[in-house]
Design a protein around this motif. Structure first.
Motif, short mmCIF file in Angstrom:
data_model
loop_
_atom_site.label_atom_id
_atom_site.label_comp_id
_atom_site.label_asym_id
_atom_site.label_seq_id
_atom_site.Cartn_x
_atom_site.Cartn_y
_atom_site.Cartn_z
N SER A 2 39.82 42.68 32.17
CA SER A 2 40.99 41.84 32.30
C SER A 2 40.74 40.24 32.17
O SER A 2 39.74 39.88 32.60
N GLU A 3 41.95 39.78 31.87
CA GLU A 3 41.81 38.39 31.60
C GLU A 3 42.30 37.40 32.90
O GLU A 3 42.30 36.38 33.13
N ARG A 4 42.53 38.30 34.02
CA ARG A 4 42.86 37.81 35.20
C ARG A 4 42.25 38.27 36.48
O ARG A 4 41.80 39.67 36.51
N TYR A 5 41.81 37.58 37.42
CA TYR A 5 41.10 37.99 38.49
C TYR A 5 41.78 37.54 40.02
O TYR A 5 42.00 36.26 39.86
N ASP A 6 42.15 38.33 40.95
CA ASP A 6 43.04 38.10 41.86
C ASP A 6 42.43 37.00 42.50
O ASP A 6 43.10 36.10 43.36
N CYS A 8 40.38 34.20 41.70
CA CYS A 8 40.02 33.14 40.72
C CYS A 8 40.62 32.11 41.39
O CYS A 8 41.86 31.94 41.41
N PHE A 9 39.87 30.82 41.46
CA PHE A 9 40.36 29.35 41.93
C PHE A 9 41.42 29.30 40.82
O PHE A 9 42.50 28.69 41.27
N VAL A 10 41.46 29.30 39.65
CA VAL A 10 42.26 28.96 38.61
C VAL A 10 43.59 29.77 38.49
O VAL A 10 44.75 29.37 38.56
N CYS A 11 43.39 30.92 38.36
CA CYS A 11 44.26 32.04 37.85
C CYS A 11 44.85 33.07 38.84
O CYS A 11 45.54 33.88 38.81
N GLY A 12 43.95 33.13 39.92
CA GLY A 12 43.93 34.04 40.76
C GLY A 12 45.36 34.20 41.66
O GLY A 12 45.51 33.21 42.48
N ALA A 13 46.21 35.10 41.67
CA ALA A 13 47.29 35.51 42.47
C ALA A 13 47.27 35.46 43.84
O ALA A 13 47.94 35.36 44.79
N ALA A 14 45.89 35.85 44.28
CA ALA A 14 45.68 36.13 45.88
C ALA A 14 44.92 34.80 46.18
O ALA A 14 44.73 35.15 47.56
N PRO A 16 44.63 31.93 48.14
CA PRO A 16 45.51 31.00 48.92
C PRO A 16 45.63 29.45 48.42
O PRO A 16 46.22 28.67 48.90
N ILE A 17 44.42 29.03 48.09
CA ILE A 17 44.02 27.46 47.85
C ILE A 17 43.86 27.48 46.38
O ILE A 17 43.70 26.46 45.90
N GLY A 18 44.18 28.35 45.63
CA GLY A 18 44.06 28.33 44.30
C GLY A 18 45.46 27.69 43.60
O GLY A 18 46.33 27.32 44.09
N LEU A 19 45.10 27.40 41.97
CA LEU A 19 45.93 26.78 41.22
C LEU A 19 47.11 27.86 40.78
O LEU A 19 48.26 27.36 40.40
N ARG A 20 46.89 29.15 40.85
CA ARG A 20 47.55 30.24 40.35
C ARG A 20 48.09 30.18 39.12
O ARG A 20 49.42 30.34 38.91
#
Length: 130
Positions: A2-6, A8-14, A16-20
């Motif tokens: 996967s190119e996305r990890y829930d 992840c600080f940059v892309c993680g949708a889950a 709570p303090i990430g950039l999403r």
């Protein structure tokens, strides 16, 4: 992979303090994102912290690598800061693979807007031994 990890600080949708951030990919495999960095990522007043800028450049290069079908880890990251990155401004992020050998992938990235580049990076990613 996967190119996305829930988380992840940059892309993680889950996270709570990430950039999403949400990334997209061009026909030639470059990764890209549009973003606005709020002032709680500042170092100096109205200037985004260099560590956040470096993180973004690393991530956009990693996304290009993942999109190519390889899993690799950052071995070297060299960032050139061209000018201060302002908070609360629409920015563009782009990363691409420059060359790829068996286990070594050379990448490049930039953070910019219509007025030019704020920062650029070169990265070396290594595919782990099986």
């Amino acid at each position: 992979m996967s190119e996305r990890y829930d988380n992840c600080f940059v892309c993680g949708a889950a996270n709570p303090i990430g950039l999403r951030l949400e990334f997209s990919f061009t026909g030639d495999g470059a990764s890209q994102a549009e973003l606005i960095l709020p002032d709680h990522f500042e170092g100096y007043p109205n200037v985004i912290h260099g560590g956040i800028v470096s993180t973004l450049l690393d991530e956009v290069m990693a996304k290009a690598v993942l999109h190519s079908g390889k899993v690799a880890f950052t071995a070297r990251l060299q960032v050139s800061f061209r000018r201060p990155v302002p908070a609360n401004t629409t920015l563009h992020l782009e990363g691409r693979i420059v060359s790829s050998k068996t286990r070594t992938i050379i990448t490049a990235a930039r953070l910019y807007d219509a007025s030019g580049d704020y920062a650029e990076a070169e990265g070396v990613f290594i595919v782990p031994k099986s």
